[in-house]
Design an enzyme around this catalytic site. Structure first.
Site, mmCIF file in Angstrom:
data_model
loop_
_atom_site.group_PDB
_atom_site.id
_atom_site.type_symbol
_atom_site.label_atom_id
_atom_site.label_comp_id
_atom_site.label_asym_id
_atom_site.label_seq_id
_atom_site.Cartn_x
_atom_site.Cartn_y
_atom_site.Cartn_z
ATOM 1 N N SER A 24 0.863 -1.186 0.000
ATOM 2 C CA SER A 24 0.000 0.000 0.000
ATOM 3 C C SER A 24 0.894 1.227 0.000
ATOM 4 O O SER A 24 1.971 1.217 0.610
ATOM 5 C CB SER A 24 -0.867 0.016 1.253
ATOM 6 O OG SER A 24 -1.432 1.298 1.441
ATOM 7 N N TYR A 57 -1.819 -0.259 10.278
ATOM 8 C CA TYR A 57 -1.853 -0.703 8.875
ATOM 9 C C TYR A 57 -0.621 -0.224 8.096
ATOM 10 O O TYR A 57 0.043 -1.004 7.415
ATOM 11 C CB TYR A 57 -3.134 -0.173 8.226
ATOM 12 C CG TYR A 57 -3.340 -0.586 6.798
ATOM 13 C CD1 TYR A 57 -3.728 -1.884 6.476
ATOM 14 C CD2 TYR A 57 -3.168 0.324 5.754
ATOM 15 C CE1 TYR A 57 -3.938 -2.260 5.159
ATOM 16 C CE2 TYR A 57 -3.374 -0.042 4.437
ATOM 17 C CZ TYR A 57 -3.762 -1.334 4.132
ATOM 18 O OH TYR A 57 -3.958 -1.702 2.822
HETATM 19 N N1 LIG Z 1 -8.773 -0.813 -0.834
HETATM 20 C C1 LIG Z 1 -7.742 -0.001 -0.748
HETATM 21 O O1 LIG Z 1 -7.892 1.238 -0.777
HETATM 22 C C2 LIG Z 1 -6.347 -0.544 -0.621
HETATM 23 C C3 LIG Z 1 -5.296 0.368 -0.645
HETATM 24 C C4 LIG Z 1 -4.013 -0.097 -0.513
HETATM 25 C C5 LIG Z 1 -3.768 -1.447 -0.411
HETATM 26 N N2 LIG Z 1 -4.807 -2.322 -0.371
HETATM 27 C C6 LIG Z 1 -4.478 -3.741 -0.235
HETATM 28 O O2 LIG Z 1 -5.105 -4.485 -1.250
HETATM 29 C C7 LIG Z 1 -5.314 -5.826 -0.791
HETATM 30 C C8 LIG Z 1 -6.758 -6.222 -1.071
HETATM 31 O O3 LIG Z 1 -7.603 -5.395 -0.277
HETATM 32 P P1 LIG Z 1 -9.052 -4.935 -0.736
HETATM 33 O O4 LIG Z 1 -9.110 -3.493 -0.613
HETATM 34 O O5 LIG Z 1 -9.392 -5.583 -2.019
HETATM 35 O O6 LIG Z 1 -9.932 -5.497 0.485
HETATM 36 P P2 LIG Z 1 -10.931 -6.702 0.653
HETATM 37 O O7 LIG Z 1 -11.970 -6.682 -0.388
HETATM 38 O O8 LIG Z 1 -11.325 -6.663 2.089
HETATM 39 O O9 LIG Z 1 -9.997 -7.982 0.384
HETATM 40 C C9 LIG Z 1 -9.233 -8.588 1.364
HETATM 41 C C10 LIG Z 1 -9.071 -10.037 0.964
HETATM 42 O O10 LIG Z 1 -8.242 -10.682 1.952
HETATM 43 C C11 LIG Z 1 -8.844 -11.937 2.239
HETATM 44 N N3 LIG Z 1 -8.464 -12.430 3.562
HETATM 45 C C12 LIG Z 1 -8.574 -11.804 4.748
HETATM 46 N N4 LIG Z 1 -8.181 -12.623 5.743
HETATM 47 C C13 LIG Z 1 -7.803 -13.788 5.157
HETATM 48 C C14 LIG Z 1 -7.333 -15.036 5.649
HETATM 49 N N5 LIG Z 1 -7.123 -15.232 6.947
HETATM 50 N N6 LIG Z 1 -7.042 -16.021 4.765
HETATM 51 C C15 LIG Z 1 -7.245 -15.819 3.440
HETATM 52 N N7 LIG Z 1 -7.691 -14.664 2.901
HETATM 53 C C16 LIG Z 1 -7.985 -13.671 3.764
HETATM 54 C C17 LIG Z 1 -10.336 -11.649 2.168
HETATM 55 O O11 LIG Z 1 -11.061 -12.856 1.982
HETATM 56 P P3 LIG Z 1 -11.883 -13.651 3.101
HETATM 57 O O12 LIG Z 1 -12.399 -12.661 4.099
HETATM 58 O O13 LIG Z 1 -12.948 -14.316 2.293
HETATM 59 O O14 LIG Z 1 -10.907 -14.639 3.676
HETATM 60 C C18 LIG Z 1 -10.395 -10.777 0.928
HETATM 61 O O15 LIG Z 1 -10.457 -11.592 -0.224
HETATM 62 C C19 LIG Z 1 -4.939 -5.832 0.683
HETATM 63 O O16 LIG Z 1 -3.610 -6.301 0.815
HETATM 64 C C20 LIG Z 1 -4.996 -4.365 1.050
HETATM 65 O O17 LIG Z 1 -4.178 -4.075 2.165
HETATM 66 C C21 LIG Z 1 -6.098 -1.915 -0.473
#
Ligand SMILES: NC(=O)c1ccc[n+]([C@@H]2O[C@H](COP(=O)([O-])OP(=O)(O)OC[C@H]3O[C@@H](n4cnc5c(N)ncnc54)[C@H](OP(=O)(O)O)[C@@H]3O)[C@@H](O)[C@H]2O)c1
Length: 259
Positions: A146, A159
């Protein structure tokens, strides 16, 4: 001399990709984008019904349940991947949790939970997968970090710090794996509209859709980048600010983040 840091990937047809954290948000959008371009994509997370919802639209999607916190679950997932894929062309690790809070509201159990998932599980993925990728002599691993890992930011005390650690460990992965023929990518998103950012009560600069984020990631793979950062303008500005001397950096960040 400037050179590409990874072998550019433009043709996804038939490539075997494993996306961990694919049940929603960026991982789900990336899985769909790659499937649409002909890749075979194993999609993993805990919420199997969400994975099945994605897979039903595509012939080449493979649902592989995985809780990255659980070693036994890794054993089962890897057995399945070995059976179905054999060699892996790319693994994307995107499982994470986001727990914005001020230092005066710290809860150490939550700190531990974020480090376990965002950092320790990234090590676990590297430990499980690097030996296979080295043995193959090709393929790649991408960590979703991130831009909040670039610098300290208000409310990012948990985070942001986990993502700074992830950035550092991915840099080391590059230095150790690239000479062995393995590509290593650091994906650095800015704000993306996903379940993770749903509760944010502030204006998110440069907010993108998960679909736009997926396209930016594919563009980064096509360019053979190490760091795939987006949205370009906002991410580049924060990168630049993070390189400024502390006196100037903190003055700027104070100004723009003050409520
Ligand atoms: N959204 C943003 O603005 C943003 C910005 C910077 C970086 N990111 C990064 O992008 C990535 C994806 O995030 P997102 O925004 O798409 O959020 P999200 O929709 O909440 O996705 C998070 C994913 O992680 C999985 N996960 C969580 N705990 C887990 C576990 N114990 N085992 C396996 N899978 C697990 C969730 O699936 P389950 O709950 O089904 O297990 C879900 O598929 C993350 O690394 C986040 O830090 C996001």
């Amino acid at each position: 001399m400037w050179r590409k840091l990874n072998a550019p990937v433009t043709d996804w047809s038939g490539r075997k990709v494993w996306i961990i954290g694919a049940s929603s948000g960026i991982g789900a959008a990336l899985a769909s984008a790659m499937l649409e371009q002909g890749a075979r994509v194993a999609i993993s997370a805990r919420r199997v019904s969400m994975l099945e919802g994605i897979a039903q639209d595509y012939e080449h999607a493979l649902v592989v349940p995985l809780d990255v916190l659980d070693e036994r679950s890794w054993d089962q997932a890897l057995e399945r991947i070995d059976r179905e894929f054999g060699e892996i062309d790319l693994v994307v690790f995107g499982a994470a949790r986001y727990d914005p809070r001020h230092v005066w509201d710290l809860d150490l159990q939550k700190v531990q939970a974020s480090y376990d998932l965002n950092v320790v599980c990234a090590y676990r993925a590297a430990a499980r997968l690097a030996p296979r990728l080295i043995a193959q002599g090709h393929g790649g691993i991408a960590m979703i970090g991130s831009i909040s890992g670039y610098t300290g930011l208000p409310r990012a005390i948990i985070y942001g710090a986990t993502k700074a650690a992830l950035q550092n460990l991915t840099e080391t992965l590059y230095l150790e794996l690239a000479p062995k023929g393995v590509s290593v990518y650091l994906i650095s998103p800015g704000f993306v509209r996903t379940p993770m950012t749903q509760a944010n009560d502030f204006e998110m600069p440069g907010l993108m859709t998960p679909q736009a984020a997926a396209q930016a990631i594919l563009k980064g793979f096509a360019r053979g980048l190490f760091e795939i950062r987006f949205p370009t303008g906002f991410a580049n500005v924060l990168r630049l600010v993070s390189r400024l001397p502390y006196r100037i950096r903190f003055a700027l960040l104070n100004r723009v983040t003050r409520a």
